[in-house]
Design a protein around this motif. Structure first.
Motif, mmCIF file in Angstrom:
data_model
loop_
_atom_site.group_PDB
_atom_site.id
_atom_site.type_symbol
_atom_site.label_atom_id
_atom_site.label_comp_id
_atom_site.label_asym_id
_atom_site.label_seq_id
_atom_site.Cartn_x
_atom_site.Cartn_y
_atom_site.Cartn_z
ATOM 1 N N TYR A 1 1.936 10.802 -3.657
ATOM 2 C CA TYR A 1 1.476 11.955 -2.894
ATOM 3 C C TYR A 1 1.645 13.210 -3.743
ATOM 4 O O TYR A 1 2.755 13.532 -4.161
ATOM 5 N N PHE A 2 0.529 13.851 -4.004
ATOM 6 C CA PHE A 2 0.521 15.087 -4.795
ATOM 7 C C PHE A 2 1.222 14.888 -6.148
ATOM 8 O O PHE A 2 1.921 15.774 -6.642
ATOM 9 N N ASN A 3 1.032 13.695 -6.710
ATOM 10 C CA ASN A 3 1.622 13.363 -8.022
ATOM 11 C C ASN A 3 3.136 13.494 -8.063
ATOM 12 O O ASN A 3 3.707 13.753 -9.124
ATOM 13 N N VAL A 4 3.767 13.354 -6.918
ATOM 14 C CA VAL A 4 5.233 13.431 -6.884
ATOM 15 C C VAL A 4 5.782 12.010 -6.781
ATOM 16 O O VAL A 4 5.333 11.226 -5.946
ATOM 17 N N GLU A 5 6.733 11.691 -7.618
ATOM 18 C CA GLU A 5 7.299 10.345 -7.600
ATOM 19 C C GLU A 5 8.617 10.308 -6.836
ATOM 20 O O GLU A 5 9.245 11.342 -6.623
ATOM 21 N N GLY A 6 9.003 9.116 -6.475
ATOM 22 C CA GLY A 6 10.328 8.918 -5.874
ATOM 23 C C GLY A 6 10.418 9.269 -4.405
ATOM 24 O O GLY A 6 11.500 9.555 -3.905
ATOM 25 N N ILE A 7 9.280 9.244 -3.702
ATOM 26 C CA ILE A 7 9.332 9.502 -2.250
ATOM 27 C C ILE A 7 9.623 8.175 -1.563
ATOM 28 O O ILE A 7 8.846 7.228 -1.679
ATOM 29 N N THR A 8 10.752 8.116 -0.847
ATOM 30 C CA THR A 8 11.199 6.811 -0.338
ATOM 31 C C THR A 8 11.379 6.739 1.179
ATOM 32 O O THR A 8 11.290 5.670 1.756
ATOM 33 N N ARG A 9 11.625 7.884 1.799
ATOM 34 C CA ARG A 9 12.033 7.809 3.209
ATOM 35 C C ARG A 9 10.957 7.262 4.119
ATOM 36 O O ARG A 9 11.248 6.484 5.031
ATOM 37 N N TYR A 10 9.699 7.682 3.867
ATOM 38 C CA TYR A 10 8.637 7.228 4.782
ATOM 39 C C TYR A 10 8.439 5.715 4.650
ATOM 40 O O TYR A 10 8.087 5.038 5.621
ATOM 41 N N ILE B 1 0.847 -1.205 0.000
ATOM 42 C CA ILE B 1 0.000 0.000 0.000
ATOM 43 C C ILE B 1 0.875 1.245 0.000
ATOM 44 O O ILE B 1 0.677 2.163 -0.803
ATOM 45 N N LEU B 2 1.870 1.259 0.888
ATOM 46 C CA LEU B 2 2.713 2.453 0.988
ATOM 47 C C LEU B 2 3.511 2.690 -0.289
ATOM 48 O O LEU B 2 3.661 3.823 -0.736
ATOM 49 N N GLU C 1 16.100 4.965 -4.854
ATOM 50 C CA GLU C 1 16.757 6.103 -4.215
ATOM 51 C C GLU C 1 17.087 5.821 -2.745
ATOM 52 O O GLU C 1 16.314 5.162 -2.053
ATOM 53 N N SER D 1 2.716 1.854 -3.244
ATOM 54 C CA SER D 1 1.876 2.176 -4.402
ATOM 55 C C SER D 1 1.297 3.590 -4.321
ATOM 56 O O SER D 1 0.719 4.089 -5.277
ATOM 57 N N GLN D 2 1.467 4.230 -3.179
ATOM 58 C CA GLN D 2 0.900 5.565 -3.014
ATOM 59 C C GLN D 2 1.706 6.619 -3.749
ATOM 60 O O GLN D 2 2.932 6.543 -3.805
#
Lengths: 278, 246, 256
Positions: free
Chosen positions: C40-49, C34-35, C128, C37-38
Motif C-alpha cells: 500500500y503506497f509502496n510502504v512495506e511491513g504493514i502487518t496488522r490488517y 492476496i493480502l 513484525e 502480497s499487497q
C-alpha cells in the motif's frame, strides 16, 4: 487429494496475479466508474468507503473505539459500590475520564461473570506512534478504491503519507488521484496545495491550487473557519511566491471574517509596511 | 428364563395433534431362546413400534417388555443384543472396516480381538475386497450386508432384524438365510420382520402376525398354515387372516 | 470412554474426506496470499490488517465447520436411521451425546488447528508484531470457542432440524456479539426484579466475547492474565457439561 492441492496452488497463483487494485487489471481498463467492482457494489461502495475510514480511526486507537472505551470504564464504575479506586485521568486527546486502577477488586454486583469482561476487553486509550503509524494505510487505500469520491480518504490519507510517513511523493500521488476523481473538491485542492507549500516548497503550484480552492469554496456552503484555512494558505503561498498583493488581499478577507483576531492585523501591517517601505 | 423376548399386555398410542392412533393394542408375545422368529404384518401394523420397545427406545407405560431377562432400556440388557435396521444409510465417508471398528468400540471391544472379529464378519458377508472403500460408493445390497455385519459385532445372543433380505439379490438372500440358520445352530435367537413371506416360511421356527397393533396369530409355521385342516402357503394364510381381521 | 472415543473418531475421519474443509482452506490461503502480497503506497511491513483479516477468517471458517458438523449429527442420525443401531448397542443416551460432542469438537478443532497454523505461518513470515504468547493464548481460547459452539449446536440439534439448529446458532452468536454489551450495561444499571431477570438471561447466554482475541492480537495489546484463562476455562467446562446433560435428557424424552 493431489488434485485438490494442485487446484489450490493454481487459485493462489492466479489470485495473486489478478489484483483487483492493480492498474494493469483488466477491469480498470473499462474506467473507474464502469469497473466490474463498482458495478457489483453500486451505491454500497460509499458505505464501504466510509467504514474503511472508521476502521482507520479504530486502528489509530489500537482497535478500541471511543464508545467502547467510555462504556467499559463506565461499567467498571457501575459494578462497584466504592468509587475510591477511581482516578480521573486525561487521555491523549485531553478528554478527562475516570480510570479504575484496582483491576483485581472483588466485584460487588452481578457476580464474577458480569464483571470478568472488563478484564478481558481492552479499554485503554492509545494512539499509533512511530513506525506503527503505517498500519492504518491499507484502510485509506481501501477507502479510495471503494469510493473514489470519498474526500476525507484522500485528504487524511494524503496528510498521513506526506506528514506522518514522510513520503511526500506518495502523498502527492494520492491527492492528485483524488483531484482527478473529484475536480470540484476544494478540500483536495487545499490539501494538495498545503503539501506543495510545506513539503515541496513549490509555492507557485500551491498558489494556483489555492486560487482554485478559493473559487470552489465560494460556490458551496461553508463556514468562516474553512474559508480562513484556505485564505491563510493562499496568503502564505502568495507571500512566498513574491505576490504580496494577493497575500495582502487574502489577509484582508480573513480580517473581515475574524475582525477580533489581532494576528491578522499584524500580518497586514507587516506586509503593508514592507510594501510602503518599497 | 427360556424366553429371549417376553411382551405382556403392551399398549402404545401415537398422538399427532388431536389425532390418536393405537400402534400397539394389548400385545402379548413371547419368543423362545434359540429360535428364528418371524414377525409379520402389513404396513402400519405396529411391527416397527414393537421393535422400538425391544430396543429400549420406548419405555412401556402400560404392559411389560423383557429382553434376555432384563429391561431393554437398561444398558446391561443390550450387551448381548444386535439390531439391523431397514434401509439404514450409514456414515458415507467411512469404510466398512472403520464402521465395524466404531461399533465394536461402542460395545467395549478393541485391539486384535476386534480386528479378528471384523475380518471374520466381513468374510461372512463377502465384503473383504471392499472393506477399505467408503460406504458412499456401495450399492443398496452391499449396504445391507454391512448393516448385517454391524449387528453381529458384539456376538449377540439376540438378533433383531428389520427386513434383512430387503434389497438383496437371490444369491445374497441365500447367503443371508444360511447365515441365519448357522447363527441359530450356535444357539442365537433371531427375531426378524419381513414382507418376504417365502423367506420367512423357509427359515422360521415360529411366527407372529400382527395388524393394527393386535396379535392375530402366533405359533409354529407348520401349525399355523395347517390350522384350517389343509395345508396352504404362508402367503395365502397371511392374506386370509388380514382380510378377516379387517 | 472407549465408546465415546470410537464414535468421535468416526466423525473425525469424515472431516478429511469431505470437501468443505479443503474448500475453506483454499479460500483462506487465497485470501491471505492476496493480502500478504499487497503493498500500500509502496510502504512495506504493514502487518496488522493481515492479522485482523486472517484471525477473523480463521474463526469464521472454524465456526462454520463446527456448527455444521455438530448441528447435523443427531438430525442426520435420526433421518438416516443410524440412531437405532447406535441406541441398540450397550450405550446410554448420555454416552451418545458426549461422543457426538467430542466428535464435533475434534472435527471443528482439527479444522481450527489447520487454519490457525496457516494463519500463524503467514504472520510469522511477516515478522513484525508476532508475539508467541499472544498467539498461543488466542489459539487456546479459539479451541475453547470451538468446544462451546459445538456443544450449543449439538444441544439445538437434539430437538430441531439441522437447518433450524444452524440458523438459531447463527442468531444467538449475532445477538451475543452485538448486544451482549448492551445487556450487561442494562443489568448492571438495574435493580430488584429487573436485575434478577436480567442476570438470569445474562448467565444463560453463551459469552462468545470471552474468546475473542482479535483486538489484542491485531493491535499488540498485552496478554491476558493466567487467572482469566483459568476462569474462562472453568466457565466453558461448566457450560458445556450442563449442555451435554440437558441434551441427553432431551434425547431420552424424544420420540425417535
Amino acid at each position: 487429494m493431489i488434485r485438490n492441492f494442485v487446484l489450490a496452488g493454481g487459485i493462489i497463483v492466479i489470485s495473486v496475479r489478478i489484483d483487483v487494485f492493480n492498474d494493469e487489471c483488466l477491469w480498470k481498463k473499462f474506467g473507474e466508474d464502469k469497473s466490474v467492482f463498482m458495478k457489483m457494489f453500486g451505491e454500497a461502495r460509499s458505505i464501504l468507503g466510509y467504514m474503511s475510514i472508521l476502521q482507520a480511526d479504530l486502528y489509530f486507537h489500537g482497535g478500541v473505539g471511543h464508545f467502547y472505551e467510555e462504556h467499559a470504564h463506565g461499567l467498571a464504575l457501575a459494578s462497584r459500590d466504592d468509587e475510591r479506586d477511581a482516578v480521573e485521568v486525561e487521555d491523549d486527546h485531553g478528554h478527562p475520564h475516570e480510570h479504575n486502577h484496582n483491576a483485581f477488586a472483588v466485584p460487588s454486583k452481578g457476580g464474577i461473570l458480569l464483571n470478568i469482561v472488563q478484564h478481558i476487553y481492552v479499554s485503554d486509550h492509545k494512539h499509533l506512534l512511530g513506525k506503527d503509524e503505517k498500519e492504518i494505510l491499507p484502510w485509506f487505500y481501501f477507502a479510495v478504491k471503494m469510493d473514489p469520491h470519498n474526500i476525507m480518504a484522500y485528504t487524511v490519507g494524503g496528510y498521513w503519507l506526506a506528514d506522518r510517513m514522510k513520503d511526500v511523493d506518495e502523498g502527492l500521488n494520492l491527492l492528485k488521484q483524488g483531484l482527478v476523481n473529484n475536480p470540484e473538491s476544494w478540500e483536495i485542492n487545499a490539501e494538495l496545495a498545503r503539501v506543495y507549500l510545506t513539503k515541496k516548497h513549490n509555492y507557485s503550484s500551491a498558489k494556483k491550487l489555492l486560487i482554485g480552492a478559493d473559487k470552489l469554496l465560494s460556490g458551496v456552503p461553508h463556514d468562516r473557519f474553512q474559508e480562513r484555512y484556505v485564505l491563510s494558505l493562499l496568503a502564505d503561498s502568495a507571500e512566498l511566491s513574491k505576490d504580496k498583493e494577493l497575500a495582502l488581499n487574502s489577509y484582508r478577507r480573513i480580517k473581515v471574517l475574524f475582525p477580533e483576531d489581532p494576528n491578522v492585523e499584524r500580518m497586514i501591517a507587516r506586509l503593508a509596511g514592507s510594501e510602503d517601505a518599497r | 428364563m427360556n424366553e429371549a423376548i417376553k411382551i405382556e399386555h403392551l399398549f402404545h398410542t401415537y398422538h399427532t395433534g388431536k389425532i390418536s392412533t393405537d400402534a400397539i393394542n394389548d400385545m402379548t408375545l413371547s419368543v423362545p431362546k434359540g429360535q428364528i422368529f418371524g414377525f409379520l404384518g402389513p404396513n402400519g401394523a405396529g411391527k416397527t413400534t414393537t421393535i422400538k420397545y425391544l430396543l429400549g427406545i420406548f419405555k412401556p407405560k402400560r404392559g411389560t417388555v423383557a429382553v434376555l431377562g432384563g429391561s431393554p432400556s437398561e444398558v446391561e440388557a443390550r450387551q448381548k443384543m444386535g439390531y439391523m435396521p431397514e434401509n439404514a444409510e450409514y456414515y458415507k465417508y467411512l469404510t466398512p472396516r472403520e464402521l465395524l471398528r466404531m461399533y465394536g468400540g461402542v460395545c467395549g471391544l478393541g485391539g486384535t480381538e476386534l480386528e479378528k472379529r471384523i475380518d471374520m464378519l466381513l468374510g461372512t458377508v463377502d465384503l473383504i475386497k471392499e472393506s477399505d472403500r467408503i460406504l458412499k460408493t456401495f450399492s443398496k445390497g452391499m449396504k445391507q450386508r454391512v448393516s448385517f455385519a454391524q449387528s453381529l459385532i458384539n456376538d449377540p445372543d439376540l438378533l433383531i432384524l428389520d427386513e434383512p433380505t430387503g434389497g438383496l439379490d437371490p444369491v445374497s438372500r441365500k447367503r443371508m438365510r444360511e447365515s441365519l440358520l448357522a447363527l441359530k445352530r450356535e444357539g442365537k435367537t433371531i427375531f426378524f420382520s419381513s414382507h418376504e413371506l417365502s423367506e420367512v416360511e423357509l427359515i422360521s421356527d415360529s411366527i407372529a402376525i400382527v395388524n393394527r397393533g393386535r396379535l392375530l396369530a402366533e405359533g409354529k409355521v407348520s401349525d399355523i398354515v395347517t390350522l384350517k385342516g389343509e395345508k396352504q402357503s404362508l402367503e395365502n394364510y397371511f392374506l386370509e387372516i388380514i382380510e378377516e381381521a379387517a | 470412554m472407549k465408546a465415546v472415543l470410537s464414535i468421535a473418531r468416526g466423525m473425525y475421519l469424515e472431516l478429511f474426506r469431505r470437501k468443505d474443509f479443503y474448500v475453506m482452506l483454499i479460500c483462506m490461503l487465497a485470501l491471505l496470499s492476496i493480502l500478504a502480497s499487497q503493498r500500500y503506497f509502496n510502504v512495506e511491513g504493514i502487518t496488522r490488517y493481515l492479522r485482523d483479516f486472517g484471525y477473523t477468517v480463521v474463526m469464521l471458517f472454524s465456526f462454520l465447520i463446527a456448527v455444521i458438523v455438530s448441528a447435523s449429527q443427531i438430525p442426520w442420525e435420526i433421518e438416516s436411521g443410524t440412531i437405532y443401531p447406535l441406541i441398540a448397542k450397550p450405550v446410554s443416551r448420555l454416552t451418545i451425546v458426549t461422543a457426538k460432542f467430542f466428535g464435533s469438537f475434534m472435527t471443528g478443532g482439527a479444522a481450527f488447528v489447520a487454519y490457525y497454523a496457516v494463519f500463524v505461518l503467514f504472520c510469522a513470515a511477516q515478522g513484525e508484531g508476532f508475539s508467541v504468547v499472544l498467539f498461543a493464548q488466542a489459539f487456546y481460547l479459539g479451541i475453547l470457542f470451538i468446544a462451546m459452539v459445538s456443544a450449543i449446536s449439538l444441544f439445538f440439534s437434539v430437538f430441531m432440524t439441522m437447518s433450524a439448529a444452524v440458523t438459531i446458532m447463527m442468531l444467538v452468536y449475532f445477538f451475543v456479539v452485538n448486544f451482549g454489551d448492551a445487556l450487561r450495561k442494562y443489568v448492571l444499571g438495574s435493580e430488584g426484579i429487573q436485575f434478577i431477570f436480567g442476570c438470569g438471561i445474562y448467565y444463560l447466554l453463551p459469552h462468545f466475547d470471552f474468546f475473542d482475541m482479535r483486538i489484542r492480537l491485531t493491535h499488540e495489546w498485552g496478554v491476558l492474565p493466567v487467572w482469566i484463562l483459568v476462569a474462562i476455562t472453568a466457565y466453558t467446562g461448566v457450560y458445556i457439561a450442563l449442555l451435554i446433560f440437558c441434551s441427553s435428557a432431551l434425547l431420552e424424552k424424544r420420540e425417535l
